[in-house]
Enzyme design. Structure first.
Site, PDB file in Angstrom:
ATOM      1  N   ARG A  48      84.846 -16.685 138.265  1.00  0.00           N
ATOM      2  CA  ARG A  48      85.318 -16.323 136.929  1.00  0.00           C
ATOM      3  C   ARG A  48      84.971 -14.886 136.556  1.00  0.00           C
ATOM      4  NH1 ARG A  48      82.926 -21.522 133.882  1.00  0.00           N
ATOM      5  NH2 ARG A  48      81.349 -21.185 135.500  1.00  0.00           N
ATOM      6  N   LYS A 147      76.597 -31.095 148.451  1.00  0.00           N
ATOM      7  CA  LYS A 147      75.934 -32.157 147.704  1.00  0.00           C
ATOM      8  C   LYS A 147      75.381 -31.567 146.398  1.00  0.00           C
ATOM      9  CE  LYS A 147      71.200 -31.571 148.279  1.00  0.00           C
ATOM     10  NZ  LYS A 147      70.390 -31.581 147.086  1.00  0.00           N
ATOM     11  N   LYS A 181      70.649 -27.557 160.632  1.00  0.00           N
ATOM     12  CA  LYS A 181      69.463 -26.974 161.247  1.00  0.00           C
ATOM     13  C   LYS A 181      69.336 -27.405 162.705  1.00  0.00           C
ATOM     14  CE  LYS A 181      67.009 -26.555 156.868  1.00  0.00           C
ATOM     15  NZ  LYS A 181      67.060 -25.096 156.860  1.00  0.00           N
ATOM     16  N   GLU A 215      58.200 -28.699 149.361  1.00  0.00           N
ATOM     17  CA  GLU A 215      58.504 -27.342 148.932  1.00  0.00           C
ATOM     18  C   GLU A 215      57.364 -26.804 148.083  1.00  0.00           C
ATOM     19  OE1 GLU A 215      62.966 -26.829 147.889  1.00  0.00           O
ATOM     20  OE2 GLU A 215      62.435 -28.840 147.219  1.00  0.00           O
ATOM     21  N   HIS A 239      69.351 -35.678 151.595  1.00  0.00           N
ATOM     22  CA  HIS A 239      68.707 -35.130 152.785  1.00  0.00           C
ATOM     23  C   HIS A 239      67.887 -36.174 153.544  1.00  0.00           C
ATOM     24  CE1 HIS A 239      70.035 -31.289 151.564  1.00  0.00           C
ATOM     25  NE2 HIS A 239      69.053 -30.965 150.774  1.00  0.00           N
ATOM     26  N   LYS A 335      58.410 -30.927 144.853  1.00  0.00           N
ATOM     27  CA  LYS A 335      58.380 -29.506 144.534  1.00  0.00           C
ATOM     28  C   LYS A 335      56.981 -29.100 144.110  1.00  0.00           C
ATOM     29  CE  LYS A 335      63.156 -28.476 143.433  1.00  0.00           C
ATOM     30  NZ  LYS A 335      63.206 -27.483 144.513  1.00  0.00           N
TER      31      LYS A 335
END
Length: 482
Positions: A48, A147, A181, A215, A239, A335
């Site tokens: 956009r 996803k 991967k 993570e 995942h 996380k």
């Protein structure tokens, strides 16, 4: 010798966004350097934001430079060659005139890559079909969808029905970037290509399986998306279940896309609905992760003050297949944890202890660790005798690292996915029934977690204490995140 991909135009909706910057942009540069792109390969960015071809090229070059994708010898040359093939069109995704113009401009084989918010998936595919852009009369027309594929079972089924009402399953490529991967792709070869591993890949020898995707980064600027999604829907139903399927699948009768996806689908459909009592959900509070200060999750930008969203999940999963009867699969993701680590651990049963009575030293059970990131490789722990006059045991590792052996250093995995899109290989892409099977398994958790609160854990730790307790109930422990 790998063949060049056929000539095609890669149309990226959301060309100025974060997924394009981090994941998509480096892949064509690397494919160009590997000689895998046809001279007729082109990129058309659509977004956009107002701008022209030079704006998009400058933006992408800055992205690549910031991420170090132009540091290797030859990368700048490859980028310069690709830059001449990039064009840009600005427009509103809801504007019919945009798609009318695209229909006039595009010819031959085309891939439409939807690197956008999920809310645009259905409307974009509708608009493409209405404009005749999915007609394959003069070459293939494919749709790549990132996803998440819905937010629960109902929305996933609705999205699949909408997409399949406009395009054939053979035209739809549902992208889970983990599957690109190298180490993930190596799971099947490590199993089925080696008699030693396949012989013990069953409940007679395997005690349990651990799958971890940890993570250090917090939610950060993705608060609006993440607070509506959470770790369960963002990671476990996507995942982690895909990794589980690759570990647990039966050998396919042939190595082609549909045979492999059939076996993965059988595994996912055999996963028992996950019981709330076999799970732990956590939420990070202030701490330090990845060398940076982290605020409470509820204090993150665009996160509700009374949010019940989880940022960490640990779960025990059972699969109703003879090969895995009685073998628990433990899944863990979160996380703001202590380290960035993605790996699969195949924990083997203990060797009979009778022969080792009175022998000094450590004798842990064997384990095979498939390391996905950041260090891609395989690690097999075995027991040996320590040097010396007495019989003393020690644990050592047989170790393989992709970077050290092959000099492989391209981390995105999108090189493989883009190449497979171009040649039409759907092996690494999800099918509608696979997606819906994943959501079916977590329906009990989505319903149960509408109430109650996640367990707090400090940022920079290994997650909620309940995750360790979940493993301890079975007499097991997690492999350390490091």
């Amino acid at each position: 010798m790998i063949d060049r991909a056929p000539a095609a135009t890669l149309v990226i909706f959301g060309a100025t966004g974060d997924p394009t910057r981090r994941l998509l942009a480096p892949a064509p540069v690397h494919l160009m350097g590997d000689g895998l792109l046809d001279d007729g390969f082109k990129v058309l960015g659509v977004a956009r934001e107002m701008g022209d071809d030079a704006m998009l090229c400058d933006r992408l070059e800055n992205f690549l430079r910031e991420d170090g994708a132009l540091e290797e010898e030859g990368d700048q040359r490859d980028w310069d060659a690709l830059r001449d093939r990039i064009s840009y069109r600005s427009g509103d995704f809801a504007d019919e005139a945009l798609f009318t113009a695209l229909a006039t401009e595009l010819s031959g084989p085309v891939i439409f890559y939807l690197a956008t918010a999920p809310s645009f998936f259905g409307p974009l595919v509708d608009a493409l079909q209405d404009a005749g852009l999915l007609d394959e009369a003069d070459g293939f027309r494919k749709i790549a969808v990132e996803k998440p594929f819905g937010t629960d079972l109902a929305s996933s089924c609705a999205l699949n029905a909408r997409l399949l009402g406009r395009a054939a399953e053979t035209q739809i490529f549902r992208v889970d970037h983990f599957l690109g991967k190298e180490t993930v792709q190596n799971i099947m070869l490590a199993r089925f290509g080696n008699a030693l591993t396949e012989a013990v890949w069953n409940n007679r020898y395997v005690d349990h399986v651990q799958i971890t995707v940890a993570e250090t980064v917090p939610v950060g600027s993705r608060g609006a998306f993440y607070d509506a999604t959470g770790a369960l829907c963002d990671m476990v139903a996507n995942h982690l279940f895909q990794l589980l399927a690759m570990v647990a699948m039966e050998p396919p009768n042939r190595f082609d896309a549909e045979a492999i996806r059939d076996e993965k689908a059988r595994v996912l459909k055999a996963v028992h609905p996950v019981r709330p009592e076999d799970t732990v959900r956590g939420r990070y509070v202030a701490g330090e992760a990845g060398g940076k200060s982290v605020v409470d999750y509820r204090a993150e930008q665009n996160v509700a003050e009374d949010s019940r969203t989880e940022t960490c999940v640990a779960a025990k999963v059972a699969i109703d297949i003879w090969r895995w009867a009685g073998v628990p699969f433990y899944l863990r993701t979160g996380k703001a944890l202590t380290a960035r680590e993605s790996e699969i651990v195949i924990g083997f049963r203990d060797a009979p202890a009778t022969s080792f009575e009175g022998v000094a030293g450590e004798r842990p059970a064997n384990e095979l660790v498939i390391q996905i990131q950041p260090r891609e490789g395989l690690h097999f722990g075995i027991v040996v005798k320590q040097p010396g006059p007495t019989l003393t045991t020690a644990s050592v590792a047989l170790d393989f690292c992709y970077a050290e052996t092959f000099g492989f250093g391209r981390p995105t995995g999108y090189e493989t996915l883009i190449y497979d899109l171009l040649i039409g290989d759907q092996t690494l892409f999800q099918r509608a029934d696979m997606v819906e099977a994943c959501w079916t398994a977590v329906v009990p958790l989505i319903e149960a977690w509408r109430q109650g609160e996640p367990e707090d854990y400090a940022a920079g730790t290994t997650g909620p204490a309940g995750a360790a307790a979940l493993m301890a109930r079975g007499g097991r422990t997690w492999r350390a995140i490091a």
